[in-house]
Design a protein around this motif. Structure first.
Motif, PDB file in Angstrom:
ATOM      1  N   UNK A 328       0.859  -1.099  -0.352  1.00 12.82           N
ATOM      2  CA  UNK A 328      -0.090  -0.007  -0.144  1.00 12.82           C
ATOM      3  C   UNK A 328       0.722   1.390  -0.036  1.00 12.82           C
ATOM      4  N   UNK A 329       2.137   1.018   0.577  1.00 13.96           N
ATOM      5  CA  UNK A 329       2.824   2.180   0.369  1.00 13.96           C
ATOM      6  C   UNK A 329       3.771   2.303  -0.988  1.00 13.96           C
ATOM      7  N   UNK A 330       3.324   1.487  -1.854  1.00 14.06           N
ATOM      8  CA  UNK A 330       3.833   1.461  -3.410  1.00 14.06           C
ATOM      9  C   UNK A 330       4.864   0.609  -3.335  1.00 14.06           C
ATOM     10  N   UNK A 331       5.809  -0.088  -2.290  1.00 13.76           N
ATOM     11  CA  UNK A 331       6.797  -0.657  -2.639  1.00 13.76           C
ATOM     12  C   UNK A 331       6.202  -2.022  -2.761  1.00 13.76           C
ATOM     13  N   UNK A 332       5.851  -2.326  -4.074  1.00 15.50           N
ATOM     14  CA  UNK A 332       4.903  -3.631  -4.204  1.00 15.50           C
ATOM     15  C   UNK A 332       5.617  -4.795  -4.249  1.00 15.50           C
ATOM     16  N   UNK A 333       6.939  -4.801  -5.044  1.00 21.73           N
ATOM     17  CA  UNK A 333       7.459  -5.983  -5.044  1.00 21.73           C
ATOM     18  C   UNK A 333       8.465  -6.326  -4.034  1.00 21.73           C
ATOM     19  N   UNK A 334       8.902  -5.155  -3.043  1.00 24.89           N
ATOM     20  CA  UNK A 334       9.290  -5.426  -1.885  1.00 24.89           C
ATOM     21  C   UNK A 334       8.420  -6.048  -0.717  1.00 24.89           C
ATOM     22  N   UNK A 335       7.171  -5.686  -0.831  1.00 24.28           N
ATOM     23  CA  UNK A 335       5.963  -6.211   0.324  1.00 24.28           C
ATOM     24  C   UNK A 335       5.857  -7.647  -0.376  1.00 24.28           C
ATOM     25  N   UNK A 336       5.691  -7.865  -1.786  1.00 23.53           N
ATOM     26  CA  UNK A 336       5.676  -9.321  -2.298  1.00 23.53           C
ATOM     27  C   UNK A 336       6.725 -10.339  -2.006  1.00 23.53           C
ATOM     28  N   UNK A 337       8.003  -9.821  -1.997  1.00 15.59           N
ATOM     29  CA  UNK A 337       9.073 -10.712  -1.326  1.00 15.59           C
ATOM     30  C   UNK A 337       8.724 -11.146   0.176  1.00 15.59           C
ATOM     31  N   UNK A 338       8.871  -9.932   0.948  1.00 15.09           N
ATOM     32  CA  UNK A 338       8.568 -10.133   2.296  1.00 15.09           C
ATOM     33  C   UNK A 338       7.383 -11.374   2.528  1.00 15.09           C
ATOM     34  N   UNK A 339       6.255 -10.948   1.955  1.00 13.64           N
ATOM     35  CA  UNK A 339       5.119 -11.761   2.010  1.00 13.64           C
ATOM     36  C   UNK A 339       5.308 -13.280   1.850  1.00 13.64           C
ATOM     37  N   UNK A 340       6.001 -13.270   0.643  1.00 11.07           N
ATOM     38  CA  UNK A 340       6.372 -14.793   0.143  1.00 11.07           C
ATOM     39  C   UNK A 340       7.298 -15.725   1.124  1.00 11.07           C
ATOM     40  N   UNK A 341       8.312 -14.937   1.748  1.00 12.18           N
ATOM     41  CA  UNK A 341       9.295 -15.570   2.552  1.00 12.18           C
ATOM     42  C   UNK A 341       8.756 -15.661   3.835  1.00 12.18           C
ATOM     43  N   UNK A 342       7.756 -14.749   4.439  1.00 14.78           N
ATOM     44  CA  UNK A 342       7.367 -14.966   5.633  1.00 14.78           C
ATOM     45  C   UNK A 342       6.215 -16.310   5.447  1.00 14.78           C
ATOM     46  N   UNK A 343       5.363 -16.124   4.502  1.00  9.77           N
ATOM     47  CA  UNK A 343       4.314 -17.286   4.256  1.00  9.77           C
ATOM     48  C   UNK A 343       4.838 -18.582   4.403  1.00  9.77           C
ATOM     49  N   UNK A 344       6.099 -18.870   3.456  1.00  7.51           N
ATOM     50  CA  UNK A 344       6.897 -20.150   3.592  1.00  7.51           C
ATOM     51  C   UNK A 344       7.241 -20.430   4.909  1.00  7.51           C
TER      52      UNK A 344
END
Length: 362
Positions: A328-344
């Protein structure tokens, strides 16, 4: 099985591909300015936006595609559920009969069957839902839960209530109610019945959707319940029953052509309401083709993701609630990477917790 359509590893790899698609979709479609999917209803405006981003691609094209198409991991799970039920309760029934002359051990009563599968679902749901409630309570945007909806979620009848998309939170947990409905349908109507009964039910569910307003609430309600999921589930049942008669032995290049053809059809069919209803069929074909052409290293990786798919399914909404603010702060790919790592990582931990809960017995 000599003529099996899918090996155990390939089924697990399909689950892995499906859960990754769902996990990424459920993050991407929460981001502003991103193309939205047509999952429960058919909005021509969403197709117009998809065509715009395909015609004028930018750096966010992968996010748009994941948002629009990622939810089609659900039909893959439904197909594998129908396929697995046949392999467990119908194929094994024949084997047991040949060995012992008795059907008892593979012929549970209706109550035994439903109790067993409800508890299997609850075993996953209760862990993920409890953790999500804790995270939701201490993060911005807290959802206003009501006791009756919480009970409906835990008993898995929340799908049939009015405006399910406004009361099911996290939204992905609607799948538990859908699966329980399909287990009921299978045991009451389809178990050990002739395959034409499966076909008739699939056609009936399709016809109920054909004449709906594509953007209406009626279609929304139907697709939140088994009527919307009967096509892939029924295809899985039929595939399981006739797998030994299919004799499908295609080269890798042929499977690659099948994958390419299915992909083209999926995109094209999404622009028409009537053909959109049949996309799950080509999603299944395309996913089967995909696991047939994957290099061994990628197949092994997808198989591993499939082994934690149940935990990932209940865990990824927790990670999304924590990291969607980055996008939402427009760091879309940064957020996506963190989300994937934490989800795994979180999925691995959640699986450990789920494994500590005794499995139900038939």
């Amino acid at each position: 099985m000599k003529n099996e359509l899918l090996t155990r590893d390939e089924c697990s790899a399909m689950r892995g591909i499906a859960i990754l698609a769902i996990m990424l979709h459920n993050y991407c479609h929460f981001i502003g300015r991103i193309v939205q999917e047509n999952e429960y209803q058919f909005f021509a405006s969403n197709n117009d936006k998809l065509w715009q981003v395909l015609s004028n691609p930018d750096a966010l094209l992968p996010v748009h595609l994941l948002s629009y198409f990622g939810h089609y991991g659900v039909p893959v799970f439904l197909f594998l559920s129908g396929y697995g039920l046949v392999m467990k309760y119908e194929k094994n029934l024949k084997i047991e009969k040949l060995k012992s002359g008795s059907l008892q051990s593979f012929n549970p009563s209706i109550l035994q069957f439903l109790r067993y599968h409800y508890l299997k679902l609850l075993r996953m749901l209760i862990v993920g839902f409890t953790l999500f409630l804790c995270v939701d309570a201490v993060t911005p945007g807290r959802f206003q839960f009501h006791w009756d909806n919480v009970v409906a979620q835990l008993l898995m009848y929340i799908n049939i209530l009015p405006q399910p998309d406004k009361i099911i939170w996290p939204g992905i947990y609607w799948f538990f109610g859908l699966m329980l409905e399909l287990y009921i349908v299978y045991r009451l109507l389809l178990y050990r019945r002739k395959s034409r009964v499966v076909v008739v039910l699939m056609v009936a569910c399709w016809l109920l959707q054909v004449f709906c307003d594509p953007e209406g609430e009626t279609l929304n309600r139907l697709r939140y319940n088994f009527i919307g999921g009967m096509l892939p589930f029924g295809v899985g049942i039929l595939a399981g029953r006739y797998v030994e008669h299919l004799h499908i032995h295609l080269s890798r290049w042929t499977w690659g052509a099948v994958l390419l053809g299915a992909t083209i059809l999926i995109v094209m069919m999404g622009f028409n309401y009537q053909s959109w209803l049949w996309i799950p069929l080509f999603i299944i074909v395309g996913t089967i083709a995909l696991v047939k052409v994957l290099p061994q290293q990628l197949l092994t990786l997808m198989t591993w993701f499939g082994s934690i798919s149940a935990a990932m399914f209940v865990a990824h909404p927790i990670a999304r609630k924590l990291f969607i603010t980055v996008a939402w702060r427009q760091d879309i790919y940064d957020g996506l990477m963190l989300y994937v790592l934490v989800t795994i990582a979180l999925s691995w931990a959640v699986k450990k917790v789920i494994d500590q809960i005794p499995s139900p017995k038939l």
